[in-house]
Design an enzyme around this catalytic site. Structure first.
Site, PDB file in Angstrom:
ATOM      1  N   ASN A 226      24.865   6.760  -2.340  1.00  0.00           N
ATOM      2  CA  ASN A 226      23.502   7.199  -2.067  1.00  0.00           C
ATOM      3  C   ASN A 226      22.640   6.683  -3.211  1.00  0.00           C
ATOM      4  OD1 ASN A 226      21.104   8.503  -1.626  1.00  0.00           O
ATOM      5  ND2 ASN A 226      22.018  10.519  -1.292  1.00  0.00           N
TER       6      ASN A 226
ATOM      7  N   ARG B 238      23.970   5.564   2.458  1.00  0.00           N
ATOM      8  CA  ARG B 238      22.943   6.406   3.069  1.00  0.00           C
ATOM      9  C   ARG B 238      21.648   5.612   3.088  1.00  0.00           C
ATOM     10  NH1 ARG B 238      19.268  10.959   0.622  1.00  0.00           N
ATOM     11  NH2 ARG B 238      18.356  11.691   2.567  1.00  0.00           N
TER      12      ARG B 238
ATOM     13  N   HIS C  92      17.301  14.222   7.787  1.00  0.00           N
ATOM     14  CA  HIS C  92      18.452  15.119   7.585  1.00  0.00           C
ATOM     15  C   HIS C  92      19.443  15.009   8.740  1.00  0.00           C
ATOM     16  CE1 HIS C  92      15.926  18.089   4.958  1.00  0.00           C
ATOM     17  NE2 HIS C  92      16.567  17.222   4.189  1.00  0.00           N
TER      18      HIS C  92
ATOM     19  N   HIS D 223      18.449  23.233   8.064  1.00  0.00           N
ATOM     20  CA  HIS D 223      18.882  22.639   6.795  1.00  0.00           C
ATOM     21  C   HIS D 223      17.853  23.029   5.745  1.00  0.00           C
ATOM     22  CE1 HIS D 223      20.702  19.486   4.148  1.00  0.00           C
ATOM     23  NE2 HIS D 223      19.526  19.672   3.576  1.00  0.00           N
TER      24      HIS D 223
ATOM     25  N   GLY E  57      17.269  22.934   1.944  1.00  0.00           N
ATOM     26  CA  GLY E  57      17.579  22.493   0.581  1.00  0.00           C
ATOM     27  C   GLY E  57      16.261  22.293  -0.139  1.00  0.00           C
ATOM     28  N   ASN E  58      16.173  21.283  -1.009  1.00  0.00           N
ATOM     29  CA  ASN E  58      14.857  20.961  -1.581  1.00  0.00           C
ATOM     30  C   ASN E  58      13.926  20.495  -0.479  1.00  0.00           C
ATOM     31  OD1 ASN E  58      15.051  21.538  -4.373  1.00  0.00           O
ATOM     32  ND2 ASN E  58      16.538  19.869  -4.513  1.00  0.00           N
TER      33      ASN E  58
ATOM     34  N   ARG F 271       6.863  20.073  -0.704  1.00  0.00           N
ATOM     35  CA  ARG F 271       6.075  19.539   0.421  1.00  0.00           C
ATOM     36  C   ARG F 271       5.519  20.682   1.263  1.00  0.00           C
ATOM     37  NH1 ARG F 271      10.993  16.320   2.111  1.00  0.00           N
ATOM     38  NH2 ARG F 271      11.089  14.603   0.625  1.00  0.00           N
TER      39      ARG F 271
ATOM     40  N   ARG G 116      16.211  29.721  -6.428  1.00  0.00           N
ATOM     41  CA  ARG G 116      16.882  30.749  -7.247  1.00  0.00           C
ATOM     42  C   ARG G 116      15.887  31.426  -8.194  1.00  0.00           C
ATOM     43  NH1 ARG G 116      21.785  26.910  -8.483  1.00  0.00           N
ATOM     44  NH2 ARG G 116      19.960  25.599  -8.310  1.00  0.00           N
TER      45      ARG G 116
ATOM     46  N   GLU H 207      27.212  15.931   3.794  1.00  0.00           N
ATOM     47  CA  GLU H 207      26.637  14.676   4.282  1.00  0.00           C
ATOM     48  C   GLU H 207      27.500  13.482   3.884  1.00  0.00           C
ATOM     49  OE1 GLU H 207      22.914  16.404   2.625  1.00  0.00           O
ATOM     50  OE2 GLU H 207      21.941  15.023   4.007  1.00  0.00           O
TER      51      GLU H 207
HETATM   52  P1  ADP Z   1      18.926  18.832  -1.896  1.00  0.00           P
HETATM   53  O1  ADP Z   1      18.003  19.040  -0.744  1.00  0.00           O
HETATM   54  O2  ADP Z   1      18.287  18.151  -3.067  1.00  0.00           O
HETATM   55  O3  ADP Z   1      20.292  18.299  -1.511  1.00  0.00           O
HETATM   56  P2  ADP Z   1      20.229  21.407  -2.099  1.00  0.00           P
HETATM   57  O4  ADP Z   1      20.675  21.368  -0.676  1.00  0.00           O
HETATM   58  O5  ADP Z   1      21.278  21.418  -3.157  1.00  0.00           O
HETATM   59  O6  ADP Z   1      19.187  20.294  -2.457  1.00  0.00           O
HETATM   60  O7  ADP Z   1      19.318  22.728  -2.273  1.00  0.00           O
HETATM   61  C1  ADP Z   1      18.626  23.000  -3.444  1.00  0.00           C
HETATM   62  C2  ADP Z   1      17.954  24.344  -3.299  1.00  0.00           C
HETATM   63  O8  ADP Z   1      18.939  25.359  -3.068  1.00  0.00           O
HETATM   64  C3  ADP Z   1      17.183  24.771  -4.541  1.00  0.00           C
HETATM   65  O9  ADP Z   1      15.929  25.318  -4.181  1.00  0.00           O
HETATM   66  C4  ADP Z   1      18.065  25.865  -5.118  1.00  0.00           C
HETATM   67  O10 ADP Z   1      17.342  26.798  -5.840  1.00  0.00           O
HETATM   68  C5  ADP Z   1      18.616  26.477  -3.851  1.00  0.00           C
HETATM   69  N1  ADP Z   1      19.764  27.350  -4.119  1.00  0.00           N
HETATM   70  C6  ADP Z   1      20.995  27.040  -4.550  1.00  0.00           C
HETATM   71  N2  ADP Z   1      21.734  28.155  -4.746  1.00  0.00           N
HETATM   72  C7  ADP Z   1      20.934  29.219  -4.447  1.00  0.00           C
HETATM   73  C8  ADP Z   1      21.084  30.639  -4.441  1.00  0.00           C
HETATM   74  N3  ADP Z   1      22.221  31.211  -4.794  1.00  0.00           N
HETATM   75  N4  ADP Z   1      20.027  31.389  -4.056  1.00  0.00           N
HETATM   76  C9  ADP Z   1      18.869  30.833  -3.706  1.00  0.00           C
HETATM   77  N5  ADP Z   1      18.654  29.507  -3.685  1.00  0.00           N
HETATM   78  C10 ADP Z   1      19.674  28.701  -4.053  1.00  0.00           C
END
Ligand code: ADP
Length: 382
Positions: free
Chosen positions: A7, A66, A155, A187, A189-190, A220, A263, A363
């Protein structure tokens, strides 16, 4: 069979090496603050050889890359050749931040391992079969014809992977026929996106021509009134570049409460921080609206899947996103939701008509499986 998954991002390089006979990850690495991709790939080769898992990249059976944007050209992963590289290059205007770095990674990997088959796996391809009514915007149709302005969705690798996991699980546990299965995959994540999935196929998704549309994300904005940027340009004199930066990098959770890591936001909200609480509520309310929309699009669903860093780890977000949806047959179980495990987990009440699943995404494994499939077919055709 050994497959390396690469990636290559604009400032990072992530890799994972898989033994496909056991679908097992052998080693992985992340190089950050990358400015010279050639150097990063040389460091990766050194890390691979130091790990004892691979003496040289020429030993690989395949490399899976990717690639963020496959436009309308790529409905499936493909074996990379010069035409494929040209096509990915032509798609740069649609993904100016991502495709160039993906291409650089591919080009260097081809130079370093010229005899190893290389496969491109696109973030968009899972959504390439969504119907016209879901991908055409209500803009002049000529913009689609001339400039390919349409919904692509992203995604895809993650949505495909968790949907397959859900289908296998529900067939085994509930005898559910995968061909009749209707799912909403979230999904989170960020970047965050939702997909409506029927019979293993995406039929709608929340990200659009770019990853900016849809759910609220780390930085975003997701869905907003498209007139807001015009208003801001007139009122503040912001440039197109500044507006792009505002909506992509300064908005979402960060815009609302100045933090983009969920978090931290959850902790701050627990300490009584008003804007963090508001950010969580806006984030979850948007998810809820998409659940409702996709239940209508699919005419009912069997399960909701939570995945991604937030989806897999935050019981609070899952609870809020599913709260007060009893009318739709969605009832989360507070106890089950709070238990954490690394496998597929069911977190609904016994009385809930709809299953709620937490499924860790993978992924890289999905890219490795798709690449292995293409390499095996290629060998069969020789
Ligand atoms: P990416 O989209 O970059 O792959 P991830 O799928 O790893 O990112 O997701 C990152 C997000 O997940 C961040 O906002 C992080 O704070 C959140 N996250 C990870 N663990 C926890 C948790 N225990 N509680 C709340 N949010 C979490």
């Amino acid at each position: 069979m050994k497959i390396l998954v690469l990636n290559s991002g604009s400032s990072s390089l992530k890799f994972q090496l898989f033994d496909m006979s056991k679908q097992q990850m052998l080693t992985s690495g992340l190089l950050e603050q990358v400015t010279d991709h050639q150097q990063a790939i040389a460091s990766m080769e050194e890390m691979l050889s130091n790990s004892g898992c691979l003496k040289s990249v020429s030993e690989l059976d395949g490399i899976g890359h990717r690639v963020v944007h496959g436009g309308e050209d790529f409905h499936d992963p493909v074996l990379i050749n010069d035409q494929v590289l040209d096509a990915i290059e032509k798609l740069i205007p649609l993904a100016p931040l991502h495709n160039p770095a993906n291409l650089t990674g591919i080009k260097i990997a081809r130079m370093r391992a010229p005899d190893v088959p290389q496969v491109a796996v696109f973030d968009t391809s899972f959504h390439q079969n969504i119907p016209e009514q879901a991908y055409i915007y209500a803009l002049p149709y000529t913009l689609y014809e001339k400039y390919k302005v349409r919904r692509y969705g992203f995604h895809g690798t993650s949505h495909r992977y968790v949907a397959q996991q859900a289908a296998d699980y529900m067939a085994k546990k509930w005898g559910k026929n995968p061909a009749e299965l209707k799912l909403i995959s979230l999904h989170l994540g960020n970047g965050t996106s939702a997909a409506a999935i029927e019979n293993g196929q995406s039929i709608d998704t929340s990200m659009g021509m770019t990853p900016l549309e849809g759910l609220v994300m780390g930085t975003r904005c997701g869905d907003i009134d498209p007139a807001i940027p015009f208003y801001l340009a007139r009122e503040t004199g912001m440039s197109i570049q500044e507006l792009d930066d505002l909506l992509n990098k300064q908005s979402g959770l960060k815009g609302i409460c100045e933090e983009n890591d969920m978090r931290t936001i959850v902790q701050l909200a627990e300490q009584g921080d008003y804007r963090s609480e508001l950010a969580i509520n806006i984030f979850c309310y948007r998810i809820k609206k998409y659940i409702g929309a996709y239940m209508a699009a699919l005419n009912g669903i069997d399960a909701i899947i939570f995945t991604g860093g937030i989806g897999e780890n935050s019981s609070l977000i899952r609870e809020r996103a599913c709260a007060n949806l009893q009318y739709l047959g969605i009832e989360i179980n507070t106890e089950k939701n709070r238990q954490h495990c690394r496998k597929i987990q069911e977190i609904q009440n016994d009385s809930s008509r709809i299953k709620i699943l937490v499924i860790p995404t993978n992924e890289e494994l999905e890219i490795a499986m798709q690449s292995a499939h293409i390499v095996t077919n290629m060998r069969g055709n020789i």
